[in-house]
Motif scaffolding. Structure first.
Motif, short mmCIF file in Angstrom:
data_model
loop_
_atom_site.label_atom_id
_atom_site.label_comp_id
_atom_site.label_asym_id
_atom_site.label_seq_id
_atom_site.Cartn_x
_atom_site.Cartn_y
_atom_site.Cartn_z
N LEU A 5 8.50 119.01 146.51
CA LEU A 5 8.00 120.24 145.90
C LEU A 5 6.53 120.07 145.54
CD1 LEU A 5 11.00 120.89 143.50
CD2 LEU A 5 10.59 121.93 145.72
N SER A 6 5.76 121.15 145.72
CA SER A 6 4.35 121.08 145.33
C SER A 6 4.00 122.29 144.48
CB SER A 6 3.45 121.04 146.56
OG SER A 6 3.36 122.31 147.15
N ILE A 7 2.91 122.16 143.75
CA ILE A 7 2.43 123.26 142.91
C ILE A 7 0.93 123.45 143.14
CG2 ILE A 7 4.21 123.05 141.14
CD1 ILE A 7 2.16 121.46 139.48
N HIS A 14 1.00 133.52 144.96
CA HIS A 14 2.39 133.81 145.29
C HIS A 14 2.67 135.30 145.19
CE1 HIS A 14 2.80 129.56 145.20
NE2 HIS A 14 2.66 129.47 143.89
N HIS A 61 7.11 130.41 140.82
CA HIS A 61 6.67 129.86 139.53
C HIS A 61 7.84 129.19 138.80
CE1 HIS A 61 4.05 129.27 136.16
NE2 HIS A 61 4.90 129.88 135.35
N SER A 63 10.44 127.87 140.20
CA SER A 63 10.72 126.63 140.94
C SER A 63 9.75 125.53 140.54
CB SER A 63 10.62 126.88 142.44
OG SER A 63 11.57 127.81 142.86
N ASN A 64 8.47 125.89 140.40
CA ASN A 64 7.48 124.90 139.98
C ASN A 64 7.77 124.39 138.57
OD1 ASN A 64 6.11 125.14 142.40
ND2 ASN A 64 4.58 126.56 141.60
N CYS A 65 8.20 125.29 137.69
CA CYS A 65 8.55 124.88 136.33
C CYS A 65 9.72 123.90 136.35
CB CYS A 65 8.89 126.10 135.47
SG CYS A 65 7.48 127.13 135.06
N ASN A 68 8.82 120.47 137.47
CA ASN A 68 8.10 119.71 136.44
C ASN A 68 8.93 119.48 135.18
OD1 ASN A 68 5.58 119.27 137.72
ND2 ASN A 68 5.14 121.44 137.51
#
Length: 93
Positions: A5-7, A14, A61, A63-65, A68
Motif C-alpha cells: 500500500l502507498s500514500i 483521488h 483515504h 484505506s491509507n488510514c 497506517n
C-alpha cells in the motif's frame, strides 16, 4: 514483508480521479437517453462526477488510514463519505 500500500498521492487527487471516471461513465451511459436534452445530460454527469469523487476520495483515504493504523480516522472518513454521498444524492439531476 513488503508494504503493498502507498500514500503518495494527495486526497484531492483521488477526488479528481473518481470524478473524471464517474463523469465519463455517466455521459456514456446516459448519452442515448439524453441525446435531445444536453442540459439534462450535463446535470447527470455533474452529479455522477461529484458522487464518484466523494466515493474515490473516501475509499482511498480510508484505506491509507487503515494502512497506517489510524482506524478512528478511517471510520470518520467513511462516515463523512457516506454522509456526503447521501447528501449529494438528494439533489435532482
Amino acid at each position: 514483508m513488503t508494504n503493498l500500500l502507498s500514500i503518495t498521492r494527495r486526497p484531492a487527487d483521488h477526488f479528481l480521479s473518481g470524478a473524471i471516471i464517474a463523469g465519463i461513465g455517466s455521459v456514456l451511459l446516459n448519452a442515448k437517453d439524453c441525446k435531445d436534452d444536453l442540459p439534462k445530460l450535463g446535470k447527470k454527469a455533474l452529479k455522477a462526477s461529484v458522487l464518484g469523487g466523494i466515493t474515490a476520495y473516501t475509499a482511498i483515504h480510508a484505506s491509507n488510514c487503515i494502512a497506517n493504523g489510524h482506524y478512528l480516522d478511517a471510520s470518520t472518513t467513511i462516515a463523512l463519505g457516506v454522509g456526503g454521498v447521501l447528501l449529494v444524492d438528494k439533489f435532482k439531476a
